[in-house]
Structure formats: structure tokens, C-alpha cells
Design an enzyme around this catalytic site. Structure first.
Site, mmCIF file in Angstrom:
data_model
loop_
_atom_site.group_PDB
_atom_site.id
_atom_site.type_symbol
_atom_site.label_atom_id
_atom_site.label_comp_id
_atom_site.label_asym_id
_atom_site.label_seq_id
_atom_site.Cartn_x
_atom_site.Cartn_y
_atom_site.Cartn_z
ATOM 1 N N CYS A 1 0.768 -1.217 -0.071
ATOM 2 C CA CYS A 1 0.131 0.036 -0.014
ATOM 3 C C CYS A 1 0.719 1.320 0.002
ATOM 4 C CB CYS A 1 -0.991 0.090 1.038
ATOM 5 S SG CYS A 1 -2.082 -1.071 1.276
ATOM 6 N N LYS B 1 5.916 -4.692 -3.505
ATOM 7 C CA LYS B 1 7.203 -4.765 -3.242
ATOM 8 C C LYS B 1 7.628 -4.482 -1.711
ATOM 9 C CE LYS B 1 11.546 -3.310 -5.565
ATOM 10 N NZ LYS B 1 11.902 -4.651 -5.864
HETATM 11 C C1 F6R Z 1 11.430 -11.198 -5.036
HETATM 12 C C2 F6R Z 1 11.368 -10.183 -4.118
HETATM 13 C C3 F6R Z 1 10.873 -10.365 -2.736
HETATM 14 C C4 F6R Z 1 11.997 -9.821 -1.864
HETATM 15 C C5 F6R Z 1 11.339 -10.004 -0.545
HETATM 16 C C6 F6R Z 1 11.990 -9.099 0.601
HETATM 17 O O1 F6R Z 1 11.768 -10.829 -6.474
HETATM 18 O O2 F6R Z 1 11.668 -8.964 -4.677
HETATM 19 O O3 F6R Z 1 11.154 -11.778 -2.672
HETATM 20 O O4 F6R Z 1 13.065 -9.929 -2.054
HETATM 21 O O5 F6R Z 1 10.109 -9.475 -0.100
HETATM 22 O O6 F6R Z 1 12.151 -7.984 0.393
HETATM 23 P P1 F6R Z 1 13.242 -6.837 0.796
HETATM 24 O O7 F6R Z 1 14.544 -7.339 0.476
HETATM 25 O O8 F6R Z 1 12.586 -5.583 0.826
HETATM 26 O O9 F6R Z 1 13.269 -7.407 2.556
#
Ligand code: F6R
Length: 610
Positions: free
Chosen positions: A2, A605
Site C-alpha cells: 500500500c 514490493k
Molecule cells: C522477489 C522479491 C521478494 C523480496 C522480499 C524481501 O523478487 O522481490 O522476494 O526479495 O519480499 O524484500 P526486502 O529485500 O525489501 O526485505
């Protein structure tokens, strides 16, 4: 997950256009539904529906909404299905209050019931609505909007941020309670948002916020207060040097392809950071610690697995890689005063990682070293020290360049530690560090160039495949998992990444005629991988190989295009380069399947929920 954006302008009437322009930059955080609340002459116009920002804008004319202030929200559904009524922003009991949140309210069920029993008209099943009602409730009691916002946080449990306003006040408020929030001061407007990209179209004059702080936005200024006692804090805006155009596609069809192509520069930039003076502190922190955990999720975890192999091989130093959400039940009680948690997170906001950060802080057991991309994130501020990934914005939901940067960071730290503790010869360490700095950017570019066409045509042969494996051995364990994650995530195929010697312990039974198995290898391990390839070929499976060209390996593919070769390089660079063909294969397969790889369904993301 969000994205909220709140803006207050000075003598402007185009709030819809401003909110749409800025919120569009938060699309990666959620794209289930979109809404805008615009205030003109003390009346709130609220429009929202299911769809992406462009779809809902087209349907409801969001960017034409008039007014001088307002709040927009892009939703990634958790509490309540992605429907119009659950879309945000929400009104309170009356249209006097409007607001939106990101994060989760954990006491949703009890609090919703309590509000209904005390006469509140709750229309949706979305927890964000409760934030607006909580403010409404305390306004009833105090008649003061600032106090109402501040006190509302006492009722709401969870990790969240929200922004809220009252129709008759020319101000907007926002609180940060465990989810990200930044503010900005432009010439003729102020802005508060879940993330920096949506601030930058208006200004690079940024106010970073910490947890348990709130802001009050007027057209001229952003004031910051401590939620606990309402005390005003002295927080001047800082100039952000993040490129506002970083969040644009720059001629590429998708951000994912742009970000894959940025990897040669990432290699250069992150090595610049690592060769700087701060490395000494990071190395010392690692050397002075006892048990070392590497805690991460998704792609960051896969990079951590690669890092674990580097630490063992080059520094003789064991890292315990742990999935973020597993850390507390698996190792929470095993933390000691000298433990070190290396917390790896692109966003620096992932809730599973924040839980570990908070545990270490609360217990006082051990230290935290963040490896983080987003500047101003909770991890960056909260960790005892942090290493920046130096990638700039990664907009596409699938991680590519940040995974790449993480693996370089681990490789570099391992070589430096090994050099210092004598595990490797100093000249070997120096040569590897030189190759990271000088050869890797060039070899990365070569890998992208040579695998572009190959992966495009390979993808076409996989278009009907719904199920496959991606196997790695030794150094390529994490690489294979990462390749599989990319294919799952953006192609909606079941692709399992696993250790190749494990395959025979059960999964091998899945192999029938032409069943595809991708093998990822380094030059060093290809002799072993050939054994595993043979086990698949003997069952008439189709093998696809990723690695440096070797005559011996070339016999095990049916067609030339099933061997994705990386350029000849130092053996220790193989695991870094091997991921690139897999990123590109998943990208082209996704596009061929008619999927937008930047915004895969059901995902977000930044995952600020448990
Ligand atoms: C896959 C992807 C997710 C992130 C995961 C961790 O391509 O992007 O698996 O790697 O949600 O996110 P961060 O690194 O932001 O903690």
C-alpha cells in the site's frame, strides 16, 4: 504494501493531478485498487475503485479532481478483498473525516466491533477505515484534530502509517507507527508519502521520519511531533540527492529490463561504497561478534545463501542464514550479548525483518548490521550500522539489481575478512577484490549482451511449461533458488529451486519425457553437476544449463540454445554472473506469457505485514 500520499498546496486547485502524478510512483507498493479524496471549499470529494491508477483515473477522472489538498492511496489487499468499498481512502462516520493507511491493524476484529457498538458507521472490511474512525472518535472527545490523531494511535495495534484530514481544516496529519513515511516541502506545497519516489516529482527537500512520530502539514511547512507526549521536534528538511528520474523507464519496455541492464553500474557503484572508509567499521563489527545470523526474505535471503558460501570459502566464518519470519521461533532465544544479526532488506521495511530488529533492540542481546537499499528506511535508521546497496531505486516488483548488489557485498566482505584472518592468501584476496572492482562490471555487461537473444528464444520453447526445477550446487545454491523465485513470481509457473544433490532424494520422480530441469553451475562444480544432470537425462528429462562454457557440459543439452553461457572469469565471479541469464529468461518468458513482469499479480514490493 500500500502507498499513501497526502498533499497540501498553497493557492492551487489541481490536487487530483498532483496526487495522481505523485502516487503513480508508488505503484510498486500496490495495484489492487486506487482512491483519491480531494478537498475543495471544505467539501471532500472521494472517488475510488478497483484497478491500477491509470485504469481508475480513466474511469473516475481522478486527475481532474479539484481542490487544494487531499489524500490518495494505492492498495495491496490484506484485510478485506480488493473491492470498491474496501478501497481507500475512507470517510469516518461523516464525510468530515477522510484518511488512508498502509500496514496492518492487528486488533482489527475487536476494535471494529468496539467502534460499531459505540455507534460508528463502519462500511468496509478494511482495517484502514478503523484509523479514520479512531481519529473521529478522539475528535468527539477533544474537539482538537492534532490531539485526536495523536491519541488514536493508542487504540490501534500493529505496524502501520496513516494520513488523515478534516474537511474544515487546511491541514493534513500523518503518523508513522512501524511502516515507512517521509515528508517533503516544495515551493507551493507540502507532501507526505509512504516512500520517497512520490515526493521527488514535487521536491527534493525531504523530511525523514522515525517511528512513533507524527507530522502536521500546512501549505507552508511540515512540523514533526513525538506521538508519546505531543512534543514538537526540531527536524529540518534535508536535500535528497536521489535522481528523480530514477523511477522512469528510460526507453525500456519494463523497469525489470532496465534494472537488469543497470547491473554493470551497480557493480561499480557498490564497489565504490565498499572500498570507502566505512568498511573498516563493518568488518570490525563482524570480527568482534560471536554467532552471526544472516536474516532476510525472498530474493534477499537467496543472496544471503550465496553470501554464506563466500563467508565459508574465503573467510572460514560461518553465517547462519535464516528466513526473516523464522528467526524468532528458531533462534530468538539463542541470541547472546555478542551475537550479530546481519539484516538484509532492499526496502528496509519488511516486517519479518523489523520484528528481528526490534527483538535485538528490546532484549539488548547482540548487534544489528543492516544491508539496505532504501535510504531513510526504518532498517537504515534502526540498525546499529548499515551498508547501502547503492542501487538507486528498484521499481520493478521482482528484485534484480538489489539481489546482485547484495551478493557483491557478501563476496567483498568475505574476501576482506579472509585476508585479515588469514583464511586466504592476501594476494588472492587482493586479486579477487580487484576483479570485483575492475572485471565484474565489464563481465556483467557481456553476460547481459550475450544472453539477451539466447534467453529470448529459449523462453519461447518454455511457453507451455507449467512446472520445472532449477538446481544449483555449492556456490550456485542461492543462485538457483533465485532463478526459480523469479520464474514463479513473474511467469506464474511452479518452479522449485533446490540443491542439485537433493533432487534424487524424492523430486527426481517427477521427471518424465522432456520434463525441464535447469542446472546452474560454476566451473569448479561442473563435474558434480554432470552426475546430477545424468540422473535427469537417464529419465529422458530436458536439461538446460547455466554456467561458463565447458566442452564436457555442452554434451548434456539437446540444443545449443539450452546452454546459457556466461563469459570466462575468475571462478569466484561465476556465482555472481550466473544469475543474469536466469533473470533474463524469466523476464522474456513473462513477457511472452502476456504478463507485466513489473507488477505480478497478488504481490507488492514492500511487505510491511507479518
Ligand atoms: C522477489 C522479491 C521478494 C523480496 C522480499 C524481501 O523478487 O522481490 O522476494 O526479495 O519480499 O524484500 P526486502 O529485500 O525489501 O526485505
Amino acid at each position: 504494501m500500500c502507498g499513501i500520499t497526502g498533499i497540501v498546496t498553497k493557492n492551487r486547485d489541481d490536487i487530483g493531478a498532483l496526487l495522481v502524478m505523485c502516487s503513480r510512483k508508488l505503484t510498486y507498493r500496490g495495484y489492487d485498487s486506487v482512491g483519491v479524496a480531494a478537498v475543495k471549499d471544505g467539501v471532500v470529494d472521494l472517488r475510488k475503485d478497483v484497478g491500477t491508477i491509470d485504469e481508475v483515473d480513466k474511469m473516475l477522472g481522478l486527475s481532474k479532481m479539484r481542490g487544494d489538498r487531499g489524500i490518495a492511496q494505492l492498495r495491496w489487499a490484506t484485510y478485506g478483498a480488493p473491492t470498491k468499498v474496501n478501497a481507500q481512502p475512507h470517510f469516518g462516520c461523516t464525510p468530515d473525516f477522510y484518511g488512508a493507511h498502509n500496514g496492518n491493524i492487528h486488533n482489527y476484529a475487536e476494535y471494529r466491533q468496539e467502534l460499531i457498538e459505540t455507534g460508528h458507521i463502519v462500511r468496509s472490511e478494511n482495517d484502514g477505515e478503523l484509523c479514520v474512525h479512531a481519529v473521529d472518535k478522539y475528535y468527539e472527545e477533544t474537539g482538537d484534530m492534532f490531539e485526536a490523531v495523536r491519541l488514536s494511535t493508542r487504540d490501534l495495534k500493529g505496524a502501520f502509517a496513516f494520513s488523515v484530514g478534516r474537511a474544515d481544516e487546511e491541514k493534513i496529519y500523518a503518523v508513522k507507527m512501524g511502516s515507512s513515511l517521509v515528508a517533503g516541502v516544495a515551493k507551493d506545497a507540502t507532501i507526505v508519502s509512504s516512500d520517497l519516489p512520490s515526493i521527488l516529482p514535487l521536491t527534493n527537500n525531504v523530511v525523514y521520519l522515525r517511528d512513533r512520530e507524527m507530522v502536521e502539514l500546512t501549505a507552508e511547512r511540515v512540523r514533526v511531533f513525538r506521538i508519546e507526549d505531543g512534543k514538537e521536534l526540531d527536524r529540518e528538511p534535508e536535500i535528497s540527492n536521489v535522481d528523480p528520474h530514477a523511477a522512469e523507464k528510460g526507453g525500456y519496455h519494463h523497469f525489470m529490463l532496465k534494472e537488469i541492464n543497470e547491473q554493470p553500474k551497480v557493480a561499480q557503484d557498490v564497489m565504490g561504497v565498499l572500498e570507502g572508509s566505512r568498511s573498516e567499521d563493518w568488518l570490525k563489527m563482524i570480527e568482534d561478534s560471536g554467532r552471526k545470523f544472516l536474516v532476510a526474505c525472498g530474493s534477499s535471503y537467496n543472496a544471503g545463501i550465496v553470501g554464506t558460501y563466500y563467508f565459508n570459502r574465503l573467510a572460514g566464518t560461518p553465517l547462519v542464514p535464516v528466513i526473516g519470519g523464522q528467526f524468532i521461533p528458531m533462534y530468538g532465544k539463542s541470541l547472546a550479548d555478542d551475537s550479530l544479526c546481519i539484516l538484509v532488506s532492499q526496502s528496509g521495511e519488511t516486517k519479518d525483518i523489523m520484528n528481528v530488529l526490534n527483538l535485538v533492540k528490546e532484549t539488548g542481546k547482540g548487534k544489528t548490521l543492516g544491508v539496505v537499499n532504501v535510504i531513510g528506511s526504518t532498517l537504515m535508521f534502526g540498525a546499529d550500522a548499515y551498508i547501502p546497496m547503492a542501487c538507486g531505486y528498484e521499481v520493478s516488483v521482482p528484485a534484480t539489481k538489489t539481489y546482485f548488489s547484495q551478493t557483491i557485498i557478501f563476496a567483498y566482505l568475505a574476501a576482506r575478512l579472509g585476508e585479515r584472518n588469514g583464511t586466504i592468501d592476501p594476494s588472492e584476496a587482493k586479486e579477487f577484490i580487484r576483479s570485483l572492482a575492475e572485471d565484474l562490471p565489464r563481465l556483467t555487461q557481456q553476460t547481459i549482451d550475450r544472453t539477451g537473444i539466447l534467453t529470448k528464444s529459449l523462453a519461447q520453447t518454455l511457453i507451455d511449461v507449467k512446472d520445472l526445477y532449477c538446481l544449483g550446487y555449492g556456490f550456485t545454491d542461492g543462485v538457483a533458488r533465485e532463478g526459480a523465485l523469479k520464474i514463479k513470481e513473474i511467469c506464474y509457473n511452479h518452479c522449485e529451486g533446490m540443491y542439485s544433490s537433493e533432487f534424487k532424494h524424492g523430486p527426481l520422480s517427477i521427471v518424465t519425457d522432456n520434463y525441464p530441469v535447469i542446472f546452474v553451475t560454476t566451473r569448479e562444480d561442473s563435474w558434480m553437476v554432470i552426475n546430477h544432470i545424468n540422473e535427469v537425462r537417464a529419465r529422458h528429462g530436458r536439461t538446460i544449463v547455466v554456467g561458463e562454457y565447458e566442452e564436457s557440459l555442452s554434451h548434456y543439452v539437446d540444443r545449443e540454445g539450452d546452454f546459457l553461457t556466461i563469459p570466462e572469469s575468475d571462478i569466484l565471479l561465476n556465482p555472481l554472473l550466473d544469475v543474469i541469464p536466469l533473470q533474463m529468461l524469466s523476464y522474456y518468458l513473462s513477457v511472452d506469457l502476456g504478463i507485466n513482469p513489473d507488477l505480478p499479480r497478488n504481490l507488492s514490493k514492500t511487505l510491511t505485514v507479518d
